[in-house]
Enzyme design. Structure first.
Site, PDB file in Angstrom:
ATOM      1  N   SER A 291       0.868  -1.188   0.000  1.00 47.38           N
ATOM      2  CA  SER A 291       0.000   0.000   0.000  1.00 47.38           C
ATOM      3  C   SER A 291       0.895   1.224   0.000  1.00 47.38           C
ATOM      4  O   SER A 291       1.998   1.187   0.567  1.00 47.38           O
ATOM      5  CB  SER A 291      -0.875   0.016   1.255  1.00 47.38           C
ATOM      6  OG  SER A 291      -1.498   1.287   1.387  1.00 47.38           O
TER       7      SER A 291
ATOM      8  N   TYR B  36      -1.584   0.317  10.564  1.00 52.83           N
ATOM      9  CA  TYR B  36      -1.751  -0.373   9.275  1.00 52.83           C
ATOM     10  C   TYR B  36      -0.530  -0.096   8.404  1.00 52.83           C
ATOM     11  O   TYR B  36       0.028  -1.014   7.774  1.00 52.83           O
ATOM     12  CB  TYR B  36      -3.031   0.122   8.606  1.00 52.83           C
ATOM     13  CG  TYR B  36      -3.237  -0.314   7.175  1.00 52.83           C
ATOM     14  CD1 TYR B  36      -3.620  -1.621   6.875  1.00 52.83           C
ATOM     15  CD2 TYR B  36      -3.075   0.585   6.117  1.00 52.83           C
ATOM     16  CE1 TYR B  36      -3.832  -2.014   5.546  1.00 52.83           C
ATOM     17  CE2 TYR B  36      -3.289   0.200   4.800  1.00 52.83           C
ATOM     18  CZ  TYR B  36      -3.667  -1.102   4.523  1.00 52.83           C
ATOM     19  OH  TYR B  36      -3.875  -1.488   3.216  1.00 52.83           O
TER      20      TYR B  36
HETATM   21  P1  NAP Z   1     -11.296  -6.281   1.164  1.00 57.86           P
HETATM   22  O1  NAP Z   1     -12.263  -5.876   0.111  1.00 57.86           O
HETATM   23  O2  NAP Z   1     -11.628  -6.076   2.589  1.00 57.86           O
HETATM   24  O3  NAP Z   1     -10.934  -7.821   0.913  1.00 57.86           O
HETATM   25  C1  NAP Z   1     -10.006  -8.432   1.757  1.00 57.86           C
HETATM   26  C2  NAP Z   1      -9.767  -9.848   1.278  1.00 57.86           C
HETATM   27  O4  NAP Z   1      -8.777 -10.434   2.145  1.00 57.86           O
HETATM   28  C3  NAP Z   1     -11.018 -10.706   1.358  1.00 57.86           C
HETATM   29  O5  NAP Z   1     -11.046 -11.550   0.229  1.00 57.86           O
HETATM   30  C4  NAP Z   1     -10.796 -11.522   2.628  1.00 57.86           C
HETATM   31  O6  NAP Z   1     -11.349 -12.828   2.550  1.00 57.86           O
HETATM   32  C5  NAP Z   1      -9.294 -11.646   2.636  1.00 57.86           C
HETATM   33  N1  NAP Z   1      -8.779 -11.931   3.971  1.00 57.86           N
HETATM   34  C6  NAP Z   1      -8.849 -11.157   5.081  1.00 57.86           C
HETATM   35  N2  NAP Z   1      -8.266 -11.796   6.110  1.00 57.86           N
HETATM   36  C7  NAP Z   1      -7.850 -12.991   5.637  1.00 57.86           C
HETATM   37  C8  NAP Z   1      -7.192 -14.092   6.215  1.00 57.86           C
HETATM   38  N3  NAP Z   1      -6.843 -14.100   7.521  1.00 57.86           N
HETATM   39  N4  NAP Z   1      -6.904 -15.156   5.441  1.00 57.86           N
HETATM   40  C9  NAP Z   1      -7.258 -15.173   4.131  1.00 57.86           C
HETATM   41  N5  NAP Z   1      -7.897 -14.160   3.517  1.00 57.86           N
HETATM   42  C10 NAP Z   1      -8.184 -13.093   4.283  1.00 57.86           C
HETATM   43  O7  NAP Z   1      -9.881  -5.549   0.944  1.00 57.86           O
HETATM   44  P2  NAP Z   1      -9.195  -4.965  -0.379  1.00 57.86           P
HETATM   45  O8  NAP Z   1      -9.392  -3.515  -0.377  1.00 57.86           O
HETATM   46  O9  NAP Z   1      -9.550  -5.768  -1.557  1.00 57.86           O
HETATM   47  O10 NAP Z   1      -7.667  -5.202   0.006  1.00 57.86           O
HETATM   48  C11 NAP Z   1      -6.866  -6.203  -0.583  1.00 57.86           C
HETATM   49  C12 NAP Z   1      -5.413  -5.885  -0.277  1.00 57.86           C
HETATM   50  O11 NAP Z   1      -5.099  -4.613  -0.837  1.00 57.86           O
HETATM   51  C13 NAP Z   1      -5.098  -5.796   1.210  1.00 57.86           C
HETATM   52  O12 NAP Z   1      -3.833  -6.347   1.459  1.00 57.86           O
HETATM   53  C14 NAP Z   1      -5.089  -4.302   1.467  1.00 57.86           C
HETATM   54  O13 NAP Z   1      -4.294  -3.963   2.566  1.00 57.86           O
HETATM   55  C15 NAP Z   1      -4.497  -3.802   0.160  1.00 57.86           C
HETATM   56  N6  NAP Z   1      -4.798  -2.403  -0.131  1.00 57.86           N
HETATM   57  C16 NAP Z   1      -6.085  -1.955  -0.227  1.00 57.86           C
HETATM   58  C17 NAP Z   1      -6.316  -0.626  -0.501  1.00 57.86           C
HETATM   59  C18 NAP Z   1      -7.689  -0.048  -0.602  1.00 57.86           C
HETATM   60  O14 NAP Z   1      -7.810   1.183  -0.609  1.00 57.86           O
HETATM   61  N7  NAP Z   1      -8.734  -0.835  -0.711  1.00 57.86           N
HETATM   62  C19 NAP Z   1      -5.235   0.251  -0.694  1.00 57.86           C
HETATM   63  C20 NAP Z   1      -3.939  -0.245  -0.595  1.00 57.86           C
HETATM   64  C21 NAP Z   1      -3.736  -1.570  -0.328  1.00 57.86           C
HETATM   65  P3  NAP Z   1     -12.662 -13.318   3.372  1.00 57.86           P
HETATM   66  O15 NAP Z   1     -13.711 -12.273   3.200  1.00 57.86           O
HETATM   67  O16 NAP Z   1     -12.967 -14.615   2.701  1.00 57.86           O
HETATM   68  O17 NAP Z   1     -12.221 -13.492   4.795  1.00 57.86           O
END
Ligand code: NAP
Length: 255
Positions: free
Chosen positions: A138, A152
Site C-alpha cells: 500500500s 496499518y
Molecule cells: P477487502 O475488500 O476487505 O478484501 C479483503 C480480502 O482479504 C477478502 O477476500 C478476505 O477474505 C481476505 N482476507 C482477510 N483476512 C484474511 C485471512 N486471515 N486469510 C485469508 N484471507 C483473508 O480488501 P481490499 O481492499 O480488496 O484489500 C486487498 C489488499 O489490498 C489488502 O492487502 C489491502 O491492505 C491492500 N490495499 C487496499 C487498498 C484499498 O484502498 N482498498 C489500498 C492499498 C492496499 P474473506 O472475506 O474470505 O475473509
C-alpha cells in the site's frame, strides 16, 4: 502478457482487489486458486464466473498449518505453482495513542505473517517452477498519511521490506519478488462503517490529491499484478510498483 500455462494462487480473492486479480490472471490464461477465509459464497461465485481453470481454497493466511494444507491442495489440484499473489489483508483503524494490542496483533498476523507463511509454504514449488511472488502492499507503507492508519502503515512497510529482502534471498532460485502499492480504492476495506456520503467525500478528497485527478480501481491493481507475474517482467525484481494516479501528498519519496 500471457499467463498461459501458469498456476496462480491469489490470497484473499473472495472480494475486492483480490477478486479483480483472480479475474485478470484467469483472463490471461493462468489457472487460478482462489483463496478465501470467511467469504465462502463470494469465493464460490467467483469460481463459477471464472469457470474451468479456477478452484476455491479456504485458509486463514495467518495460520501456518492452514496455509500448508492449502498449498498442498493447490498443488494437488493443479500439479504445480508458478505465481503467488499475497493480497489478503485487513485494516484496523486506530489513533496511535489508542493502541488496541489485539487488533494490532491480528493485523500483523494477517498482513505480515500471512505473506511470510504463504511464501514459505509455496517455496518448494516456486523453486521448481522458477516462480514469482507479488505482494499487495500500500502507499500507506511508503508515506501517505490517512488518519488513524499508522499501525496499518507499518504492516505494509514491513511487507515492502519483506519484498526487497526476498528478492535477494530467492533470486538464486530464479524466483522474482515484487510488490504493488495501491492508493485508496473503493472496497469493503475502505467503505466499511462509512456512509455513502462519507465514501463519496473520501473519493473526491483522494482524487484531489492525485496529479492525474483519478481514482484507482481494483482492475488497475490487477493489471499491474499481471504484468509483474508475467515473463514480460522477467528482469523485474525487488520493485514496488505504485499505482496511485500520482499522489501529491507523500511525506517521503524514498521508495
Ligand atoms: P477487502 O475488500 O476487505 O478484501 C479483503 C480480502 O482479504 C477478502 O477476500 C478476505 O477474505 C481476505 N482476507 C482477510 N483476512 C484474511 C485471512 N486471515 N486469510 C485469508 N484471507 C483473508 O480488501 P481490499 O481492499 O480488496 O484489500 C486487498 C489488499 O489490498 C489488502 O492487502 C489491502 O491492505 C491492500 N490495499 C487496499 C487498498 C484499498 O484502498 N482498498 C489500498 C492499498 C492496499 P474473506 O472475506 O474470505 O475473509
Amino acid at each position: 502478457m500471457s499467463l498461459s500455462g501458469k498456476v496462480a494462487l491469489v490470497t484473499g480473492a473472495s472480494r475486492g482487489i483480490g477478486a479483480a486479480i483472480a479475474r485478470e490472471l484467469r483472463r490471461r490464461g493462468a489457472r487460478v486458486a482462489i483463496n478465501y477465509n470467511s467469504s465462502r459464497e463470494a469465493a464460490e461465485r467467483l469460481r463459477r464466473e471464472l469457470g474451468d481453470g479456477a478452484e476455491v481454497f479456504k485458509a486463514d493466511v495467518s495460520n501456518r498449518q492452514e496455509v500448508r494444507s492449502m498449498v498442498e491442495d493447490v498443488v494437488g489440484t493443479f500439479g504445480g505453482l508458478d505465481v503467488v499473489v499475497n493480497n489478503a489483508g485487513i485494516m484496523e483503524l486506530m489513533p496511535f495513542e489508542q493502541l488496541d494490542e489485539a487488533r494490532l496483533d491480528r493485523m500483523w498476523a494477517v498482513n505480515v505473517k500471512g505473506p511470510i507463511y504463504v511464501t514459505l509454504e509455496a517455496l518448494p514449488h516456486l523453486k521448481k517452477s522458477r516462480g514469482v511472488v507479488v505482494n499487495v502492499a500500500s502507499i500507506a507503507g511508503i508515506g501517505t498519511a490517512l488518519a488513524n492508519t499508522t499501525y496499518y502503515a507499518i504492516t505494509k512497510a514491513a511487507l515492502i521490506a519483506l519484498t526487497r529482502r526476498l528478492a535477494f534471498d530467492l533470486a538464486p532460485y530464479g524466483i522474482r519478488v515484487n510488490a504493488v502499492a495501491p492508493s485508496w480504492i473503493e472496497t469493503d476495506l475502505t467503505t466499511r462503517g462509512r456512509t455513502r456520503e462519507e465514501v463519496e467525500r473520501a473519493k473526491s478528497d483522494i482524487i484531489g490529491k492525485t496529479a492525474l485527478r483519478a481514482l484507482a480501481a481494483p482492475e488497475d491493481i490487477a493489471r499491474a499484478v499481471a504484468f509483474l507475474a508475467s515473463d514480460d517482467a522477467r528482469l523485474v525484481t525487488g520493485q514496488v510498483l505504485v499505482v496511485d494516479g500520482g499522489r501529491l501528498d507523500y511525506l517521503t519519496h524514498g521508495v
